[in-house]
Design an enzyme around this catalytic site. Structure first.
Site, PDB file in Angstrom:
ATOM      1  CE1 TYR A 145      37.904  41.393  35.631  1.00 28.53           C
ATOM      2  CE2 TYR A 145      39.760  42.501  37.881  1.00 28.53           C
ATOM      3  CZ  TYR A 145      39.524  41.762  36.719  1.00 28.53           C
ATOM      4  OH  TYR A 145      40.276  41.736  34.674  1.00 28.53           O
ATOM      5  CG  HIS A 172      41.474  39.484  38.621  1.00 31.24           C
ATOM      6  ND1 HIS A 172      41.797  39.456  37.551  1.00 31.24           N
ATOM      7  CD2 HIS A 172      40.208  38.761  38.029  1.00 31.24           C
ATOM      8  CE1 HIS A 172      40.707  39.194  36.085  1.00 31.24           C
ATOM      9  NE2 HIS A 172      39.874  38.850  36.616  1.00 31.24           N
TER      10      HIS A 172
END
Lengths: 755, 755
Positions: B282, B435
């Protein structure tokens, strides 16, 4: 002579030093002036030419440097001759194997660099073996039908002699006559006798094993100039009677037709097209003895014209073998074959270089040599290296090609169709001797060097001792050879020929059609009537490349039988399922699919019952998207399975399959397409053309005489493919009406361009 | 102005033609003379410098040529603005995504090549969107917590605006004032308002989503010179109250601490070392908006000193990210992460180029740019390309490094240890926002760029529509996030923090020790006390590289608990089992291992009961041999398992695991080693060093204060590793007697060199 060598020793030391600084060694030192040796692979003239060019030809110099580094490391370590004990992969096996490989190289370095260090190394090793060998009983490991002394099989002992003969030839003149006498008496002659006279069941066969045995005896015969041994190598042991039903430990017959010797091994397993009946994996293995001995014969006995033998079959065989490789040079999997073997193997470096030199200097071979980035350190390697340097390279164009099988080319064939990035390998050969699989009319598919529809290959981890001593695993017989392990039809869960070698080896499939002249439609078609008595299989595999879609495969498997049977057609796709267009129910835990004939190694994971509509499987493999579209009959069962059941030692790979099962039918037509249509990049995360282009594939006509298939694209384009099932004449006129539409054409098939 | 453009049109045509012939275009045409635009990424000076160097710098010219080819193809195809309908991977999604990527490139080409074709293309597309956008309702797909208009999430709408702002800046002066007014009124302002004011739950967060949202608004603000919008981007929407327990569709909290805006997104997720708490996958995604906006701010608002912000965290973050990649540049898998993402991604091309230009021209970045073989077509890319051309490149040395987590660097860390070809990634971080995975003290291991002990990554096929619209699959929650899916300890078949985000996100592991100063022994050690209340986990991961063996990993997982529990420690090795030193019984069909917390996705294939002796697993992966050696306690269960149960849609990969289970224990010490010791070549068929070098690994001492492990090599060398469990002070003196032998040392650990 010894004096001369000693005299030149200081000069040599200086020479070597200079060479290390990338200059050439001094030329003309005495061992070149001796007549007779080296003469089998390296020759006097070759050595002189090599020395003349040292430092001038990159690919040759690189190979030489790498070889020197490797040999120097081994010389530094010292010679190790352990008492034989292990199977392949084990310490004593791998050490003796390394010994003969290094000795051959050291012999070459002695010649090229004119450095006694290498001569002494080979000499010391040979005398070590001359002392050890006479003390050796049969190798203690009992598995082979022909146990060696240094290795567990005579096969590996023969490897040893093929390489050591070359080493001996290289240092022949470095030895005194007495020394040579000792080596020949204590080592080479008894060694040659052991693998021939004392093991006729090994020596007197048509098989890659015997090729090695014949060549081993032949090579040492040429070095020792022993004509009686040479005759034995070329024509086999005389007056030996072996029982016709004798088998080796792989289950292959020893000798059924009485043919023996090197020339018989050229006659029998090679077809006129150069296809080797055991398949490319074993051809690669056998190509070294075939070609190295041919080179030696050409040098020592040119009158035998070995390269012209059987219409130049040895030369053809190398082109055939290159054509039997994928875009990366990996060999197609046919019969027993380990994945990842390629024309980068050292035996293929020899093969390419020898065939270049002795086979008319085909410039396309140079592109293969460039990929190999290595040449043999001999006359042949020099000719290749020079030609590359002189810019003669042309790209090797792999073709769509049919390679016949059988000594006369009349025992079926392999059809290879190349269309775009796809390479389709369709097998309708003879059995392939003891390495054959029960896989009549099977195929595999490659996409730009990646296997997409796989042939499983063998169940073996070659030379990895942890896995059954590196030898064939029992799963090779129970799984890898069975029909269900292949992309072909299984009747009543029984393998072709009931999985019996006696029956399988008597038959071959029949070529029906091969056409590669039109890029937009290429096909191979063949029939098999013996695998299941009373049942005829007729499979036609087509690649189509036109505006309906990117190149795709159309597969038509037509079965006609006197009885009602269950038919299974597996698809060994590699990769992960993305989507199916049919509902399936996954089992909570997998079930074993069957109890025998390979079925005991398959898990059933999920199943579906077909409605008669097309089934589609869309999957991702190596970041490419593929779609399989198959016509079904209502009630057909679709089984999603996986390899790996009854595998107590994790010998198998847990890879997937889809089996389309027709439960009870006399006649059936399986029709499907396979498309490679899209790509995925995990870096850009773009999925391009993730879905296939084919909407429907449908059998629109099927009779004894004709089968017609309609393919409809999502772009609403439509094609009809019709094949004449009984008449394959090129000029025959055909006429057929399908659903009121009339088709007329000449020749055995037609692909319409309706829009 | 229009007149001037038309006037210069013929000259331009000639210019383009000349450029196509590899010459430079004429310089100084009118759009350079306008002040103010382009100015955010490309600048007047930059464009001039680029034009000056065209045809001179290979890497820049190659990128330009590839870009021109790509854009020309799209111009040829024409503009397509379909009515939004699909999830990612679907047609409308992929088309609009391509539009903004191509528009940004076309804008750049307009500037660099001074060719109206590109200006017109961008103009036409923007006016198309200005017509379409006001007609759009919320996107019809309902899954997102913040639905966009062009795409299914505001996130993707923000992507659009980040790129389109640059395109607009490039053609700003190509448009009339009226045209600009129309675009801003009908498209850009409402667009910016929609993703901010109308979606505060998207805009006012600390999350990669909001980073994109903030930057999108900020970029268009800079182009339009709209200070109120810029303030919104930098500091968030004011006076918006969101419920604290509001969550997004991935289960992450929207905003718990009230921090908002671009600077908050720099403050919070980045540690002082530049580690981004969601992980490298990410960070890669967020790095584009972070850095492109930083570049724009530096150009337009240098007084904000964005690159110096938080002790230059943006600059550090790029070095951190490169250090979080394996030998091939693929990012390590931490939290949700798709395999195969690497610093070859386009966002990293920008990141590297921008940080090179604005971060002190670190020459090591140039080696990464060379690997990327691409630069940004702007001032930053030019500076990189010129530096490469001028030979300034130095190789990027990836180090053993500990990267702290948390805004202040006090929420655990990732420890990366590099030893020989091994790269060990040990995770003792905070949760990683929405996440994050429940994998405290987990690790993965890479060998020369190949993952050997894997982190599963995410259960998602990003942008592959066939798989759940390319979005997170339900197995991401039921499998990939669960503890049992990782190489860490599971207590009583329950995930860390009971798999609850509320609990997990409150805690982090504690760094205990990181030492990489000695090449022969490097280690990272950390503790976790919150994952299972009442239980402390203390794991120490060591690499040892000395004469006992090639580099290997020593893993010590020490568990102490107030209660007796079942402990499972899985090893997700990739590859195929070659051999074990223990007998196991394979089940006839696999069983599902458990019913929840990820266990329902594991098959048990085989099991064994440990005798208290070491267990060894020898396997082959990517043609390398590995051996795992683990100490056991009599009665421990060894489970050989495989991923894939309860996976009705084939969303999971069927990969293996070995689980070492202690059935009922309060305290336990798991000790094991992992060696990479050998290689296999399917071409030469040589297996080299197929067996490991370690004979025994044994816990020789374990108390509250110390744990000591003995490792004995097959070469009979022996090492003792001792760690102080409670005192990690560098200078503390320790003394310990083990089996009558006395050990004295300073600092928290010692590795003996007994022989």
């Amino acid at each position: 002579m010894r004096f001369v060598i000693k005299h030149s020793f200081k000069i040599l030391l200086v020479t070597i030093f200079i060479w290390s600084c990338k200059n050439k060694p001094e030329q003309g030192s005495e061992n070149l002036q001796q007549s007779g040796h080296p003469s089998i692979i390296l020759t006097h003239e070759g050595v002189k030419a090599i020395r003349d060019h040292l430092g001038e030809i990159p690919i040759f110099d690189t190979t030489l440097k790498a070889t020197k580094t490797q040999v120097d490391i081994e010389i530094e370590k010292g010679i190790d001759l352990p008492v034989p004990k292990d199977y392949s992969g084990g310490y004593t096996h791998e050490t003796h194997k390394k010994n003969f490989l290094i000795a051959q190289k050291a012999g070459v370095l002695y010649q090229i660099l004119d450095d006694e260090k290498y001569g002494n190394y080979v000499k010391e090793m040979l005398f070590g073996y001359a002392k050890l060998y006479p003390t050796l009983p049969k190798h203690p490991q009992p598995r082979s039908y022909a146990r060696g002394k240094i290795f567990w099989q005579c096969l590996n002992d023969s490897n040893w002699l093929v390489y050591m003969s070359q080493a001996y030839d290289c240092i022949y003149n470095f030895l005194t006559e007495d020394e040579r006498h000792t080596l020949e008496k204590d080592l080479f002659k008894p060694f040659a006798d052991y693998i021939s006279k004392e093991n006729p069941q090994f020596f007197n066969r048509v098989h890659n094993h015997s090729t090695w045995g014949n060549v081993a005896v032949g090579m040492i015969a040429l070095v020792m100039e022993d004509d009686s041994l040479l005759q034995r190598a070329l024509y086999g042991l005389k007056d030996v009677k072996l029982a016709k039903d004798m088998k080796d430990n792989d289950g292959g017959y020893i000798n059924q037709n009485g043919k023996v010797g090197f020339f018989a091994n050229l006659d029998e397993p090679f077809s006129p097209d150069g296809y080797y009946t055991e398949g490319p994996y074993y051809q690669r293995y056998a190509s070294y003895p075939f070609l190295i001995f041919a080179q030696a014969l050409q040098n020592k006995r040119p009158e035998l014209k070995v390269f012209q033998y059987k219409d130049s079959v040895l030369l053809k065989s190398v082109s055939a073998l290159i054509n039997l490789s994928d875009a990366d040079g990996d060999f197609f999997l046919l019969n027993d074959a380990q994945k990842g073997m390629s024309y980068h193997a050292r035996s293929l470096v020899s093969a390419v270089d020898i065939v270049y030199q002795f086979g008319g200097e085909n410039p396309e071979l140079l592109s293969i040599a460039e990929e190999q980035n290595m040449v043999t350190l001999d006359d042949a390697g020099l000719s290749v290296a020079l030609a590359i340097k002189n810019g003669k390279t042309k790209s090797f164009k792999k073709a769509s090609i049919e390679l016949s099988d059988g000594p006369k080319g009349d025992q079926g064939a392999v059809g290879i169709i190349r269309s775009g990035n796809l390479e389709l390998v369709y097998k309708y050969t003879a059995h392939g001797l003891s390495h054959g699989h029960y896989d009549k009319l099977s195929y595999s598919l490659f996409d730009e060097g990646n296997e997409v529809i796989q042939d499983y290959g063998l169940a073996r981890f070659v030379n990895i001792e942890q896995k059954g001593g590196g030898n064939y695993l029992k799963e090779n017989k129970t799984w890898a050879k069975q029909t269900i392990a292949h992309n072909t039809l299984v009747q009543n869960e029984t393998s072709h020929f009931k999985g019996k070698y006696d029956m399988g080896s008597k038959h071959h499939s029949e070529k029906y059609l091969f056409s590669a002249s039109k890029a937009y439609v290429q096909l191979a078609s063949a029939k098999e009537t013996n695998a299941y008595p009373g049942t005829e299989l007729h499979r036609t595999m087509v690649t189509i490349k036109d505006s309906i879609s990117p190149p795709f495969v159309l597969d038509i498997m037509r079965v006609t039988s006197e009885t009602a049977n269950q038919y299974d057609l597996p698809l060994y796709y590699l990769g992960q399922i993305m989507k199916t267009n049919f509902e399936y129910s996954k089992l909570s835990t997998p079930l074993v699919l069957g109890s025998k004939n390979g079925y005991q190694h398959l898990y059933k994971e999920a199943s579906a019952v077909a409605t008669g509509e097309n089934i589609q499987l869309n999957w991702l493999s190596n970041n490419r998207f593929y779609t399989y579209t198959a016509a079904t009959t209502s009630g057909d069962e679709v089984i999603l399975g996986r390899i790996g059941a009854n595998d107590p030692e994790y010998n198998l790979r847990n890879e997937p399959t889809l089996i389309l099962r027709k439960k009870k039918a006399k006649n059936a037509v399986y029709v499907s397409t396979i498309e490679s249509h899209g790509t995925y990049s995990p870096v850009s995360e773009f999925a391009v053309n993730a879905y296939g282009n084919i909407k429907v594939v449908e059998v629109v006509y099927n009779s004894e005489d004709y089968t017609a298939v309609k393919i409809e694209g999502k772009n609403d384009k439509e094609r009809i493919f019709i094949i004449s099932n009984q008449n394959n004449a090129q000029n025959k006129a055909h006429k057929l009406s399908i659903n009121g539409v009339s088709f007329k054409w000449n020749g055995p098939y037609i692909l319409t361009h309706a829009n």
